[in-house]
Design an enzyme around this catalytic site. Structure first.
Site, PDB file in Angstrom:
ATOM      1  CG  ASN A  96     133.193 -35.535 -43.440  1.00  0.00           C
ATOM      2  OD1 ASN A  96     132.234 -35.761 -42.708  1.00  0.00           O
ATOM      3  ND2 ASN A  96     133.091 -34.812 -44.547  1.00  0.00           N
ATOM      4  CB  SER A 155     125.359 -42.546 -40.644  1.00  0.00           C
ATOM      5  OG  SER A 155     123.947 -42.470 -40.740  1.00  0.00           O
ATOM      6  CE1 TYR A 183     125.293 -43.319 -45.703  1.00  0.00           C
ATOM      7  CE2 TYR A 183     123.852 -43.719 -43.830  1.00  0.00           C
ATOM      8  CZ  TYR A 183     124.736 -42.897 -44.515  1.00  0.00           C
ATOM      9  OH  TYR A 183     125.064 -41.673 -43.991  1.00  0.00           O
ATOM     10  CE  LYS A 187     128.646 -42.973 -43.482  1.00  0.00           C
ATOM     11  NZ  LYS A 187     129.808 -42.055 -43.423  1.00  0.00           N
TER      12      LYS A 187
END
Length: 272
Positions: A96, A155, A183, A187
């Protein structure tokens, strides 16, 4: 066994990386409520211990805090060994943990000016760490011979691009924000890694799935919340506890025939 019983993970051992974070705290408590013994893993040992204290006092569950620098292979190896030594086995991994940056100015820089070292730092934190933890936990699960469930957190911006219009006038913890390309790229890599491992370990009875949260309330200003909510069919940002149900499902035998999947918990954003 009843259908409801299949959601129980009583007596199983679960590792949650980033267990001291906003989402991690809820994930750890949810797993504990469902009956699991929880290894709360975080680079911030104080934060991890606070979650352990909450589990023990409010849920009367079994949990222990473990330090780990997920960007260090040696640290990951030692953490997994410590969990096995304390709990005996590992049945569930919630991969996680993620991070932003040690330099928020560099993290939020425009794409045309983005620094390669910053790119590598975030990739190491968000994706390399997933590889390392899955590698060592997967070895343990294979040796145990009893299968297991691995759930990885991606995400919504690993699946679709951000709408940059929502960031006009938007602040998080008193600073202007955006979603940088690193990001999204890191992800998206999580989803790809999940699918690979799901097929790779299927013969060993190890299921691997992804949960993909949409935007979760965590200190954004009202402008951002309104802008984001206007893009969501359900009309609002998510609450951290709304991510937990999917995790319990994927961790338990209720999802015994589910692997290689990505469950989007996004209020319908991806449907529009």
């Amino acid at each position: 066994m009843t259908y409801f019983d299949k959601f129980s993970i009583k007596g199983k051992t679960a590792i949650v990386t980033g267990g001291g974070g906003i989402l991690g705290r809820n994930f750890c408590c949810g797993l504990a409520e469902a009956g699991a013994r929880v290894a709360v893993v975080d680079i911030n040992l104080v934060g991890a211990q606070q979650v352990v204290d909450e589990i023990q006092s409010q849920i009367q569950g079994e949990a222990k805090a473990f330090y780990c620098d997920l960007t260090s292979e040696q640290s990951v190896k030692e953490m997994v060994e410590a969990v096995v030594e304390d709990f005996g086995m590992i049945d569930i991994l919630h991969n996680n943990a993620a991070g932003k940056s040690s330099d928020l100015n560099a993290f939020f820089a425009p794409f045309e000016e983005y620094d390669l070292d910053q790119w590598k730092e975030i990739m190491s934190t968000n994706l390399d760490s997933m590889f390392l933890v899955a590698k060592y936990v997967g070895q343990v699960m294979k040796e145990q011979g009893t299968g297991g469930s691995i759930i990885q957190t991606s995400s919504i911006y690993g699946v679709m691009a951000p709408d940059n219009r929502i960031y006009e006038g938007s602040f998080y913890l008193d600073r202007q924000i955006n979603t940088p390309a690193i990001y999204s790229a890191s992800k998206a890599g999580v989803v790809g890694l999940t699918r690979y491992l799901a097929t790779y370990w299927a013969k060993d009875g190890i299921r691997v799935n992804t949960i993909t949260p949409g935007g979760v309330e965590s200190g954004q200003n009202d402008t951002f919340k309104q802008n984001y909510g206007n893009r969501i069919p359900l009309g609002r940002m998510a609450r951290a506890e709304e991510m937990v149900g999917a995790l319990i499902y994927l961790a338990s035998d209720a999802s015994s025939y589910v692997t290689g999947q990505n469950i989007l918990i996004d209020g319908g954003l991806s449907a529009w």
